[in-house]
Write a protein that holds these residues in place. Structure first.
Motif, PDB file in Angstrom:
ATOM      1  N   VAL A   1       0.835  -1.207   0.000  1.00  0.00           N
ATOM      2  CA  VAL A   1       0.000   0.000   0.000  1.00  0.00           C
ATOM      3  C   VAL A   1       0.870   1.257   0.000  1.00  0.00           C
ATOM      4  O   VAL A   1       0.586   2.226  -0.703  1.00  0.00           O
ATOM      5  N   ILE A   2       1.931   1.237   0.794  1.00  0.00           N
ATOM      6  CA  ILE A   2       2.841   2.380   0.849  1.00  0.00           C
ATOM      7  C   ILE A   2       3.423   2.666  -0.536  1.00  0.00           C
ATOM      8  O   ILE A   2       3.463   3.814  -0.991  1.00  0.00           O
ATOM      9  N   ALA A   3       3.887   1.620  -1.213  1.00  0.00           N
ATOM     10  CA  ALA A   3       4.477   1.787  -2.547  1.00  0.00           C
ATOM     11  C   ALA A   3       3.454   2.312  -3.540  1.00  0.00           C
ATOM     12  O   ALA A   3       3.735   3.219  -4.335  1.00  0.00           O
ATOM     13  N   GLN A   4       2.245   1.770  -3.517  1.00  0.00           N
ATOM     14  CA  GLN A   4       1.209   2.194  -4.461  1.00  0.00           C
ATOM     15  C   GLN A   4       0.823   3.659  -4.235  1.00  0.00           C
ATOM     16  O   GLN A   4       0.668   4.415  -5.199  1.00  0.00           O
ATOM     17  N   GLU A   5       0.669   4.047  -2.983  1.00  0.00           N
ATOM     18  CA  GLU A   5       0.289   5.433  -2.686  1.00  0.00           C
ATOM     19  C   GLU A   5       1.387   6.405  -3.114  1.00  0.00           C
ATOM     20  O   GLU A   5       1.102   7.485  -3.647  1.00  0.00           O
TER      21      GLU A   5
END
Length: 231
Positions: free
Chosen positions: A71-75
C-alpha cells in the motif's frame, strides 16, 4: 489512538457550606491559604505522572499496526506519477515484487518445515529463483523511479503464518498445491505485462522473467505429482 482527559475541581465546588457574604469568602480564603502552607506535597509526584503517561503513550505506539508495504508503494507511486501509462507499469512492478517476496519467504519456510527431500528441493529452487528476480526488479524499478515493496507484504505474512501454523501434517500437500497455483497466477500476470507494458525496458524484463517462471511452474507441477505418488 489514545486520548486523555484531565479534570480539576475547584474548592468552591467541593465546599457545601453556604456563603454568608464577601467577608466570609475572605475569611475562608485566608483559612485555606494558612492550611496549605503546612501541607507537605509528595515529592516526585509530577515525575511519576509523567512516567505513567509516557508508558501509556509508548504502549499505544507499540500496538499500532504497521502499514502494508504494498500500500505504501502504491500510494507513493500514485502521488509521483502523472502519465497514465506509467501507472500501469508501476502497478505491474509492485505486483511482481509482492510475488517475489512472498515466494522467497514461503520457500524458506518450506525448507525449514518439510520433512520430504523433493519438497525441500523445490522450496530451495523457489527461494533462489525469486531472490534473483527480485534483485533485477529492484534495479529496473530504481531506473524508472518507481517505488516497490522490499519487505514481505501483508498478504505474504498472512500466507506464512497460515501455512506454518494451521496445516501441520498436511503442510507438504498444501505447500505443493500452493506452489503450483501461485506460479500459474504469476505466469498470467507476467504474460499480460509482455504486451500491456508501455515501457520497453520493463517489457523486456517481463519477457525474460516469464520464461523462468514457466520453468518454475513445471518444477512446481513435478513437486505436486511426486507428492501424490508418495501417498
Amino acid at each position: 489512538m489514545c486520548v486523555f482527559f484531565f479534570f480539576q475541581a475547584e474548592d468552591g465546588i467541593r465546599d457545601l457550606v453556604r456563603s454568608r457574604g464577601l467577608g466570609d469568602v475572605y475569611k475562608r480564603q485566608k483559612y485555606l491559604f494558612n492550611r496549605q502552607r503546612y501541607l507537605v506535597k509528595p515529592k516526585g509526584s509530577n515525575l511519576v505522572l509523567i512516567l505513567i503517561l509516557f508508558s501509556i503513550l509508548a504502549a499505544c505506539r507499540f500496538n499500532q499496526k504497521a502499514e502494508d508495504t504494498k500500500v505504501i508503494a502504491q500510494e507513493q507511486n500514485e502521488a509521483n506519477i502523472i502519465v497514465k501509462s506509467k501507472e500501469l507499469d508501476a502497478l505491474f512492478l509492485v505486483n511482481a515484487a509482492e510475488i517475489n517476496l512472498e515466494e522467497a519467504l514461503l520457500g524458506r519456510l518450506a525448507q525449514k518445515t518439510s520433512t520430504l527431500s523433493f519438497v525441500k528441493k523445490a522450496a530451495n529452487g523457489t527461494e533462489v529463483h525469486h531472490e534473483k528476480y527480485m534483485a533485477s526488479l529492484i534495479e529496473i524499478s530504481k531506473s524508472k523511479a518507481i517505488l516497490i515493496p522490499t519487505n514481505p507484504t501483508d498478504k505474504a505474512l498472512i500466507q506464512y503464518n497460515d501455512l506454518g501454523i494451521n496445516y501441520g501434517p498436511d503442510f507438504n500437500k498444501w505447500n505443493c498445491e500452493r506452489l503450483l497455483r501461485s506460479h500459474l497466477v504469476a505466469v498470467d500476470i507476467f504474460k499480460e505485462a509482455t504486451y500491456q507494458s508501455f515501457d520497453l525496458d520493463i517489457q523486456a524484463w517481463a519477457i525474460s522473467t516469464l520464461v523462468d517462471l514457466q520453468a518454475d511452474s513445471v518444477l512446481a507441477l513435478d513437486c505436486q505429482r511426486e507428492f501424490e505418488e508418495n501417498l
